[in-house]
Design an enzyme around this catalytic site. Structure first.
Site, PDB file in Angstrom:
ATOM      1  CG  ASP A 103      -1.703   7.610  -1.011  1.00  0.00           C
ATOM      2  OD1 ASP A 103      -2.221   6.617  -1.775  1.00  0.00           O
ATOM      3  OD2 ASP A 103      -0.744   6.987  -0.414  1.00  0.00           O
ATOM      4  CD  GLU A 165       0.373   1.486  -3.410  1.00  0.00           C
ATOM      5  OE1 GLU A 165       1.106   0.613  -3.584  1.00  0.00           O
ATOM      6  OE2 GLU A 165       0.956   2.767  -3.796  1.00  0.00           O
TER       7      GLU A 165
HETATM    8 ZN   LIG Z   1       0.860   3.913  -7.139  1.00  0.00          ZN
END
Ligand SMILES: [Zn+2]
Length: 402
Positions: A103, A165
């Site tokens: 992401d 994340e």
């Molecule tokens: Zn990163």
């Protein structure tokens, strides 16, 4: 300064820089903002194909449920993309964990969507450094590691590429914990802390909270004395939190939602705040102080407060085991003609969570680049092969290759 053994030189020579760049260009063309579920699904499919070139089994693991607090104080479920896991020689006695994230911080409607060459060696674009470049490094390093005929049946690894994340890995935290268990070492592929390749050493922690304040509404003119103003209580709590901040513990009251019409005493508010404890003792200090502060505000304003959230990234000190791993990375760098240093960082990443499980981790093994989380994000292209060589050599030496 070290030098490369003949087998090590062969390991590094096989790295295909052009293929790595092609991977990054293909992966960065897809928007993978953490909330872009279709984009993440396309990315995961491409990554599954790419990682299928390695031995072992690739699987996509559904995201764990994540609850968030909406502006009106209700708990809502947040949807996340699947996470990719590659498991190689799962029964080997000595195993490593390599992690990256697919992401980015740029949502599907963000203006920053395309790649631009800034000069011959610098590629700008969303996710180039953070961290699709890093994912290319993982893949190339493992291909080189596997190609070295010395790979032992006693050595295996898991690769995790998660999809959340950038919002704190809440939907992948159980998976990170499961995969980190019993690993000899972990490598995470965030970009280097500085464009010169400097690694992040110790990191502070981070926690996100929503304080849901419930008061009582009343007419602002007729009977304001019967109201209990939730917005004022939230503001008072924000001041109290700011006063708790100090050396080793930064607290940022970030946002207050609440209230309605101008002639109504507001009966609800949500205060969002972030905390950054430098060490474990700072996190403990916050945990001890927050309860009494909430009670004080509740009493002073005759409201009730429900606190949601917690520390999602525990502080990451440099343990002796981690220092040994950093030292190995430094020596591998020296043998490759790369000078590797490290410095403490105020940022957080999955390395925090891996370290909290007692596994030594170097979490900035990805490309050299900069301006991450901004439309100026860029990757230094020659660092793809350079960092793949570094990782391949680290894995090789960790496995007794020297
Ligand atoms: Zn990163």
């Amino acid at each position: 300064m070290g030098t490369l053994a003949a087998t090590e030189a062969a390991l590094v020579e096989g790295i295909d820089a052009a293929q790595m760049l092609a991977n990054v260009e293909q992966w960065c063309a897809i928007n993978t903002g953490t909330r872009n579920i279709p984009g993440l699904a396309s990315q995961a499919a491409l990554l599954a194909d790419a990682f299928a070139e390695l031995p072992g089994e690739v699987r996509l693991v559904p995201a764990a449920p994540v609850e968030a607090i909406a502006a009106d104080g209700r708990a809502v479920q947040i949807e996340h993309g699947a996470h990719l896991v590659l498991s190689v020689r799962p029964h080997a006695p000595r195993r490593y964990l390599l992690t990256g994230h697919m992401d980015t911080v740029y949502p599907a409607d963000h203006p920053f969507q395309t790649l631009t060459w800034l000069d011959d060696e610098t590629l700008g674009g969303p996710g180039t450094a953070d961290m699709k470049g890093g994912i290319a490094v993982i893949l190339a390093a493992l291909k080189a590691f596997e190609a070295a005929s010395l790979v032992s049946p006693y050595v295996g690894y898991d690769v995790l590429i998660n999809s959340d994340e950038e919002t704190g890995s809440l939907a992948s935290a159980p998976l990170i914990a499961e995969l980190a268990r019993a690993k000899a070492a972990a490598l995470t592929y965030e970009p280097s802390a500085l464009p010169d390749g400097t690694l992040a050493g110790a990191r502070g922690g981070s926690g996100n909270y929503s304080a849901i304040v419930t008061g009582r509404s009343a007419h602002a003119g007729r009977n304001p004395q019967d109201g209990r103003n939730a917005v004022v209580a939230a503001a008072d709590l924000a001041l109290g939190l700011k006063a708790l901040s100090g050396d080793g513990l930064a607290i940022n009251p970030a946002r207050i939602d609440g209230g309605s019409a101008n002639n109504v005493v507001p009966d609800h508010a949500v205060l969002r705040f972030n905390i950054r404890p430098r060490g474990e003792e700072d996190a403990t200090r916050f945990a001890a102080a927050i309860g009494p502060l909430l009670r004080e505000v509740e009493l002073a304003h005759e409201v009730s407060i429900h606190l949601h959230g917690g520390i999602s990234r525990p502080p990451k000190p440099l343990t002796p085991e981690a220092e040994t791993l950093f030292e190995l990375v430094r020596k591998c760098g020296a043998a490759l003609g790369q000078s590797i240093r490290w410095q403490n960082s105020g940022g957080v990443c999955d390395g925090n969570n891996i370290a909290a499980l007692g596994v030594p981790v170097v979490d900035t093994m990805g490309v050299r680049g900069g301006a991450i989380h901004s439309p100026q994000e860029y990757m230094i292209v020659p660092s793809l092969a350079e960092r793949a060589a570094l990782s391949a050599l680290v894995l090789h030496r960790l496995s007794g290759g020297e």
